[in-house]
Enzyme design. Structure first.
Site, PDB file in Angstrom:
ATOM      1  N   CYS A  20       8.093 -28.663  14.795  1.00  0.00           N
ATOM      2  CA  CYS A  20       7.708 -27.379  15.936  1.00  0.00           C
ATOM      3  C   CYS A  20       6.091 -28.322  16.839  1.00  0.00           C
ATOM      4  CB  CYS A  20       8.202 -25.760  15.391  1.00  0.00           C
ATOM      5  SG  CYS A  20       9.815 -25.661  16.091  1.00  0.00           S
ATOM      6  N   GLY A  56      11.940 -19.024  29.912  1.00  0.00           N
ATOM      7  CA  GLY A  56      11.970 -19.459  28.662  1.00  0.00           C
ATOM      8  C   GLY A  56      12.753 -18.452  27.618  1.00  0.00           C
TER       9      GLY A  56
HETATM   10  N1  LIG Z   1      14.576 -30.348  28.948  1.00  0.00           N
HETATM   11  C1  LIG Z   1      14.615 -27.972  29.180  1.00  0.00           C
HETATM   12  N2  LIG Z   1      15.226 -28.832  30.382  1.00  0.00           N
HETATM   13  C2  LIG Z   1      15.844 -26.839  30.691  1.00  0.00           C
HETATM   14  N3  LIG Z   1      14.834 -26.045  30.046  1.00  0.00           N
HETATM   15  C3  LIG Z   1      14.364 -26.216  28.715  1.00  0.00           C
HETATM   16  C4  LIG Z   1      13.824 -27.678  28.602  1.00  0.00           C
HETATM   17  N4  LIG Z   1      13.357 -27.613  27.170  1.00  0.00           N
HETATM   18  C5  LIG Z   1      13.060 -26.166  27.294  1.00  0.00           C
HETATM   19  N5  LIG Z   1      13.620 -25.546  27.667  1.00  0.00           N
HETATM   20  C6  LIG Z   1      13.368 -24.371  28.195  1.00  0.00           C
HETATM   21  O1  LIG Z   1      12.191 -23.818  27.997  1.00  0.00           O
HETATM   22  C7  LIG Z   1      11.983 -22.528  27.138  1.00  0.00           C
HETATM   23  C8  LIG Z   1      11.006 -23.341  25.874  1.00  0.00           C
HETATM   24  O2  LIG Z   1      11.331 -23.931  25.258  1.00  0.00           O
HETATM   25  P1  LIG Z   1      11.569 -23.646  23.663  1.00  0.00           P
HETATM   26  O3  LIG Z   1      12.215 -25.127  22.869  1.00  0.00           O
HETATM   27  O4  LIG Z   1      10.162 -24.468  23.299  1.00  0.00           O
HETATM   28  O5  LIG Z   1      11.579 -22.489  22.469  1.00  0.00           O
HETATM   29  P2  LIG Z   1      13.353 -22.094  22.149  1.00  0.00           P
HETATM   30  O6  LIG Z   1      14.260 -22.657  22.591  1.00  0.00           O
HETATM   31  O7  LIG Z   1      12.704 -20.633  21.738  1.00  0.00           O
HETATM   32  O8  LIG Z   1      12.161 -23.034  20.970  1.00  0.00           O
HETATM   33  P3  LIG Z   1      12.171 -22.800  19.477  1.00  0.00           P
HETATM   34  O9  LIG Z   1      12.451 -21.609  19.246  1.00  0.00           O
HETATM   35  O10 LIG Z   1      13.110 -23.737  18.385  1.00  0.00           O
HETATM   36  O11 LIG Z   1      11.445 -23.178  19.133  1.00  0.00           O
HETATM   37  C9  LIG Z   1      13.816 -22.375  26.736  1.00  0.00           C
HETATM   38  O12 LIG Z   1      13.810 -21.033  27.044  1.00  0.00           O
HETATM   39  C10 LIG Z   1      13.900 -23.288  26.966  1.00  0.00           C
HETATM   40  O13 LIG Z   1      15.884 -23.404  27.020  1.00  0.00           O
END
Ligand SMILES: Nc1ncnc2c1ncn2[C@@H]1O[C@H](COP(=O)(O)OP(=O)(O)OP(=O)(O)O)[C@@H](O)[C@H]1O
Ligand SMILES: [Mg+2]
Length: 337
Positions: A20, A56
């Site tokens: 991560c 997010g």
């Molecule tokens: N390319 C993308 N397009 C749309 N939304 C995105 C994209 N990348 C990340 N997000 C959104 O941004 C937010 C943060 O993403 P992030 O991956 O950091 O968190 P996560 O999904 O909780 O992952 P993890 O817990 O594994 O770190 C999430 O709501 C995710 O859906």
């Protein structure tokens, strides 16, 4: 359990970042995504998308009728440990975690694999996939297909589909003043993984932590009618807590002396094994945080980029230390004592 390959390759040497810690920095990600998300339901307004908007949240959740909701999430990253089987297990555990973090139960997943086919043997890729399959099986979640590409750096993860009760979700915006904060896994994964990548030292406790499913933590939270949680991953405890407090319109207070760490985490920071992602997390939250007299080393540990970390829950869970509380919104979104 390690890979049975005769001469194991050091997978972490095939990637710039790891786990991560190779995520896009939170501030940059939010700038790119701003305004692109669709409308998300404010409680009871009939909009089927319950999670997946600008806050997010950890996964998208869609109401599908008959008191059911579908959960969808995807996560993949570069090698976080050298052992192929363990990396597969860690990546799958991390991908499944976002389903538990919203109160769901994983039901099916597909693999995402990027592989430098000229540089790394396919038998190593098989070990990665075997690790992912075994971890998903522990979660009761079959892996049914996937997608694979030739790429300069190896990457692995899952797209996971889950189910949830639309009226019992864990979300970022449901935190309320007066509620304690619990953390279900110790921190230090980012700095220990950085040390592993640099020196090859193996930290068995870190691997055990990264391969522990958040299934039980999610179940316990729902049983206690808790409605606010997230998982602690690449943005570190402070980054994820900042997102939670901001979405909930509250201030979060962290009791730094109550935060649990894996053995060797402090030594790793002192010896300079700090991932770039952890420094970027700290830079991101610092303008919104009252650190008082907290030392730089402690700040870095609290912001350390975790891989497959625990659930951060607004409420009390058996066996999980209380690491702080939510209070009414003050001048800073985060206070560390
Ligand atoms: N390319 C993308 N397009 C749309 N939304 C995105 C994209 N990348 C990340 N997000 C959104 O941004 C937010 C943060 O993403 P992030 O991956 O950091 O968190 P996560 O999904 O909780 O992952 P993890 O817990 O594994 O770190 C999430 O709501 C995710 O859906
Ligand atoms: Mg998450």
């Amino acid at each position: 359990m390690t890979s049975p390959l005769a001469a194991p390759v050091r997978l972490t040497q095939y990637a710039r970042g790891g786990g991560c810690a190779c995520k896009i920095p939170p501030g940059e990600l939010e700038t790119v995504l701003a305004g692109l998300a669709g409308p998300v339901s404010a409680a009871g307004d009939g909009e089927p998308l319950l999670l997946g908007g600008d806050d997010g949240d950890d996964a998208a959740v869609l109401r599908v009728g008959d008191g059911r909701a579908v959960v969808s999430t995807v996560d993949f990253f570069t090698p976080v440990v050298d052992d192929a089987y363990d990396w597969g297990r860690i990546a799958a555990c991390n991908a499944l975690s976002d389903v538990y973090a919203v109160g769901g139960e994983p039901v099916m997943a597909v693999n995402l694999l990027a592989w430098p086919r000229d540089a790394l043997p396919w038998e190593v890729a098989r070990e990665v996939l075997r690790g992912g399959r075994d971890m998903a099986a522990l979660a009761g979640c079959p892996i049914a297909g996937g997608h694979s590409i030739d790429d300069a750096e190896p990457k692995y993860g899952l797209a996971v589909t889950g189910i949830a009760d639309p009226d019992r979700l864990l979300r970022l915006d449901a935190g309320r003043p007066g509620v304690p904060l619990s953390l279900t896994k110790p921190l230090g994964l980012g700095v220990l993984n950085a040390r592993h990548k640099a020196t090859g030292e193996v930290f068995a406790d870190a691997v055990d932590t990264m391969t522990t499913l958040n299934a039980e933590a999610g179940r316990l939270a729902l049983e206690r009618d808790i409605g606010c949680a997230t998982d602690v991953t690449g943005f570190g405890l402070l980054g994820h807590l900042y997102k939670l407090a901001r979405a909930s319109g509250v201030t979060a207070v962290v009791d730094s002396s109550a935060v649990p760490y894996l053995d060797g985490a402090r030594a790793a920071v002192r010896d300079g094994f700090v991932p770039g992602g952890s420094r970027r997390n700290l830079a991101w939250v610092s303008p919104h945080t009252d650190f008082g007299r907290i030392a730089e080393e402690e700040r870095l540990l609290l912001a350390d980029a975790q891989t497959s970390g625990g659930l951060l829950v607004a409420g009390e869970l058996p066996g999980a230390p209380v690491v702080g509380e939510l209070v009414g919104r003050g001048r800073h979104t985060l206070i560390v004592r």
